[in-house]
Write an enzyme that holds these catalytic residues in place. Structure first.
Site, PDB file in Angstrom:
ATOM      1  N   THR A   1       0.848  -1.226   0.046  1.00 53.20           N
ATOM      2  CA  THR A   1      -0.176   0.260  -0.079  1.00 53.20           C
ATOM      3  C   THR A   1       1.086   1.263  -0.137  1.00 53.20           C
ATOM      4  O   THR A   1       1.837   1.410   0.540  1.00 53.20           O
ATOM      5  CB  THR A   1      -0.900  -0.079   1.253  1.00 53.20           C
ATOM      6  OG1 THR A   1      -1.659  -1.325   1.061  1.00 53.20           O
ATOM      7  CG2 THR A   1      -1.823   1.072   1.284  1.00 53.20           C
TER       8      THR A   1
ATOM      9  N   ARG B   1     -13.531  -8.439  -0.150  1.00 55.30           N
ATOM     10  CA  ARG B   1     -12.837  -7.993   0.971  1.00 55.30           C
ATOM     11  C   ARG B   1     -12.432  -6.325   1.172  1.00 55.30           C
ATOM     12  O   ARG B   1     -11.779  -5.948   0.087  1.00 55.30           O
ATOM     13  CB  ARG B   1     -11.566  -8.772   1.370  1.00 55.30           C
ATOM     14  CG  ARG B   1     -11.004  -8.301   2.771  1.00 55.30           C
ATOM     15  CD  ARG B   1      -9.631  -7.624   2.192  1.00 55.30           C
ATOM     16  NE  ARG B   1      -8.703  -7.340   3.280  1.00 55.30           N
ATOM     17  CZ  ARG B   1      -7.638  -6.775   3.439  1.00 55.30           C
ATOM     18  NH1 ARG B   1      -7.221  -6.169   2.436  1.00 55.30           N
ATOM     19  NH2 ARG B   1      -6.723  -6.688   4.479  1.00 55.30           N
TER      20      ARG B   1
ATOM     21  N   GLY C   1     -10.029  -3.704   3.013  1.00 50.51           N
ATOM     22  CA  GLY C   1      -9.223  -3.509   4.034  1.00 50.51           C
ATOM     23  C   GLY C   1      -9.265  -2.019   4.626  1.00 50.51           C
ATOM     24  O   GLY C   1     -10.211  -1.549   4.643  1.00 50.51           O
ATOM     25  N   ASP C   2      -8.150  -1.844   5.321  1.00 49.63           N
ATOM     26  CA  ASP C   2      -8.463  -0.236   6.104  1.00 49.63           C
ATOM     27  C   ASP C   2      -8.112   0.748   5.136  1.00 49.63           C
ATOM     28  O   ASP C   2      -8.370   1.772   5.585  1.00 49.63           O
ATOM     29  CB  ASP C   2      -7.341  -0.545   7.168  1.00 49.63           C
ATOM     30  CG  ASP C   2      -5.819  -0.515   6.649  1.00 49.63           C
ATOM     31  OD1 ASP C   2      -5.598  -1.387   5.741  1.00 49.63           O
ATOM     32  OD2 ASP C   2      -4.926   0.153   7.254  1.00 49.63           O
TER      33      ASP C   2
ATOM     34  N   THR D   1      -0.332   1.277   6.619  1.00 52.23           N
ATOM     35  CA  THR D   1      -0.126   0.211   5.683  1.00 52.23           C
ATOM     36  C   THR D   1       0.115  -0.986   6.360  1.00 52.23           C
ATOM     37  O   THR D   1       0.936  -0.798   7.510  1.00 52.23           O
ATOM     38  CB  THR D   1       1.123   0.556   4.926  1.00 52.23           C
ATOM     39  OG1 THR D   1       1.191  -0.739   3.970  1.00 52.23           O
ATOM     40  CG2 THR D   1       2.469   0.810   5.639  1.00 52.23           C
ATOM     41  N   GLY D   2      -0.570  -2.165   6.191  1.00 51.45           N
ATOM     42  CA  GLY D   2      -0.106  -3.140   7.063  1.00 51.45           C
ATOM     43  C   GLY D   2      -1.247  -4.385   7.009  1.00 51.45           C
ATOM     44  O   GLY D   2      -2.144  -4.358   5.856  1.00 51.45           O
TER      45      GLY D   2
ATOM     46  N   GLY E   1      -4.515  -4.962   7.351  1.00 51.50           N
ATOM     47  CA  GLY E   1      -5.723  -3.944   7.340  1.00 51.50           C
ATOM     48  C   GLY E   1      -6.722  -4.486   8.449  1.00 51.50           C
ATOM     49  O   GLY E   1      -7.118  -3.581   9.217  1.00 51.50           O
TER      50      GLY E   1
END
Lengths: 361, 361
Positions: A226, A254, A256-257, A276-277, A279
């Site tokens: 990301t 899905r 994510g964050d 980032t990571g 999510g």
């Protein structure tokens, strides 16, 4: 009282005041405010920007000198594009968008052109942007034909009454607005296709071994790439944005964050952050907003608030969950990650660029 | 120092400590902590639950006695279902799901069966649920064939590695999990269809008058009827959930705050909250999590934190934005709204039910 006695009395009174704040205060929450200002050593800018290009298992052993040079060069190019906007007196929001478009157009990062593949071999891109000066925000989830999702997120913010649009509806909005669309093949890069094959092979192996997706664990082959940016402009306004292809081999639409305001992106008058990571952890912990809230309500500098959330709270739930970058209104640079590495960089008002990849730069 | 001198010194030191906490502390943030514990008059339960059935322009003039009775009866039924779970020693999460399924199955509320229509005459349902004991969460956005989206959200939480699924992907997950699906006609109620016609008529009139959707203003015919629940069980664990049909006449795959963890729903060890109202404001302000964060970091009781956010912060941005319900771990009941009315109710450990609709009950 003398100044020295005042300080002593203050130390003595901290626990008393903490109790006096109200009986719902979590035990130990006051402890988190005991930040020594001597530790406030984060870099500072008058104006400038900070970016990330993803966090994860990034080590020197897994990198070639040529690839590393490509990452560093592209991050510098992106930072300089944002700096040019800011140096010309432009708003933080414009700098964030200009910077992220460059990272989206690079194949290197998991966003735009370099987006990873979903389980059914398509690309599904998410992005969000937020203007700290107005609290306006825009986000898109699950688009597959928009070349620059960060620009579409900005259109959602400025040209619709909504914050978050999704799927084919978001693409219809893009067409109505005349945003650049591209055939899905644009996002098909060999490197990401190979990653999908590896992820699906690992998934089959895990399922054969009895560990299904329901185990709640991520396949080891997930890649974090990301990209995100935060900017502080000459007028003192903040903005942040995040854009991603999500998770290799993701299923079931899905989200994510990255497009979730408060989790992957947040900006207000005091803070601008992009995460980032992994999510799911960033959503459950409302990571970006929690960092802003700690800075504001506990009165700690933003980099210290980021350290508390990334290095302590998240790390206690799951190791190597990812990282976050950002700026506060005083120009403090935030770059915190609990993973092996994070592509990251910042530029100050004079155009001095710093880029880094590993823990030791 | 004597206790009296200590208190005097404490009063004297508050501003010094506030400054000493770090220079990013917002001016006035310390002021928000000056909560008089004598004002902590919220109802308390040993265990129990709180629900809402939407906030908005709900007045006695717009209601018939028959309709009012239906609303009150259905809210009581839903609360009793949740209470039965809790009284039997069941977890807060089960109580939230059981309660919300009843409200989803009622035509009265904008969730499940009574969901409003999108601009293209379909129904697109969103829901989320969160377990405060584990920080696990599940959410779905844009499903149109799942009878009880709150149950699907729980399946996402417990049977996938993800937090948020969307669109046709979420429906595929539902089918794989064997969740009850229903023909889209199930959601077609005459009342909601009529509301869509009115909303589209108002939109055409507004556009003819030069006010397009890009004005950022909501058509006056928006209805708020989202439902939500929060529960505190006998073990002291909290949970919350929210489920909705979104906004009448919504376009472009719009996602509101209900499925956004941190905005429409949040639960952790200290708080459980569900919001209803103009979703875009709830997302931008990360309303549910902000209330939890204020309670924890500023040390004010959860009902006071809710008052600050709903009655002051949101109201300053836009009047009549909506409301929120919840519980804290001490059993304090939260019911705050800045609109004309909010369908709401709570039940205590002894099964005493209170339901209300208007500002004056």
């Amino acid at each position: 009282m003398t100044p020295r006695r005042l300080r002593l009395a203050a130390l003595f009174l901290v626990p008393i005041l903490a109790v006096g704040c109200g009986d719902t205060a979590r035990e130990g929450s006051m402890e988190e405010t005991t930040f020594d200002v001597a530790d406030d050593t984060a870099p500072r800018v008058e104006y400038g920007m900070v970016i990330h290009g993803g966090a994860g298992t990034i080590t020197r052993e897994s990198m070639t000198p040529e690839l590393e040079e490509q990452y560093r060069a592209r991050m510098e190019e992106a930072l300089r594009a944002g700096h040019a906007v800011l140096a010309g007196g432009g708003p933080a929001l414009d700098a964030v968008e200009a910077t992220l478009r460059i990272l989206e157009d690079a194949e290197l990062f998991n966003a735009g052109r370099g987006a990873v593949f979903t389980a059914d071999g398509t690309n599904s891109l998410d992005a969000s942007i937020m203007d700290g000066a107005t609290l306006q925000a825009g986000a898109v989830a699950g688009v597959s034909t928009v070349r620059n999702p960060i620009t579409l997120a900005r259109y959602v913010m400025e040209r619709s009454p909504h914050v978050m649009l999704s799927g084919t509806g978001a693409e219809q909005f893009a067409r109505e607005q005349g945003i650049e669309v591209t055939p899905p093949e644009y996002f098909r890069t060999d490197r990401r296709w190979q990653q999908l094959q590896e992820a699906q092979e690992a998934e089959r192996a895990a399922q054969a071994g009895g560990a299904g997706m329901a185990s709640g664990k991520a396949p080891a082959t997930w890649k974090y790439g990301t990209v995100g940016a935060a900017a502080l402009d000459q007028a003192g306004n903040l903005a942040a944005g995040t854009t991603t292809g999500g998770m290799t081999n993701k299923k079931w639409g899905r989200i994510g964050d990255s497009p979730v305001i408060g989790a992957g992106t947040y900006a207000n008058a005091n803070c601008a952050l992009s995460a980032t990571g992994w999510g799911e952890y960033f959503i459950r912990n409302v990571v970006a907003y929690d960092i802003c809230a700690r800075a504001e309500y506990l009165g700690v500098p933003l980099p210290e608030a980021a350290r508390q959330v990334i290095m302590e709270k998240l790390e206690a739930q799951e190791p190597e969950t990812g990282g976050i970058i950002g700026l506060d209104r005083e120009g403090r640079v935030v770059m915190a990650f609990n993973s092996q590495g994070m592509y990251r960089g910042w530029v100050d008002q004079d155009g001095n660029v710093t880029v880094a990849i590993y823990r030791d730069q």
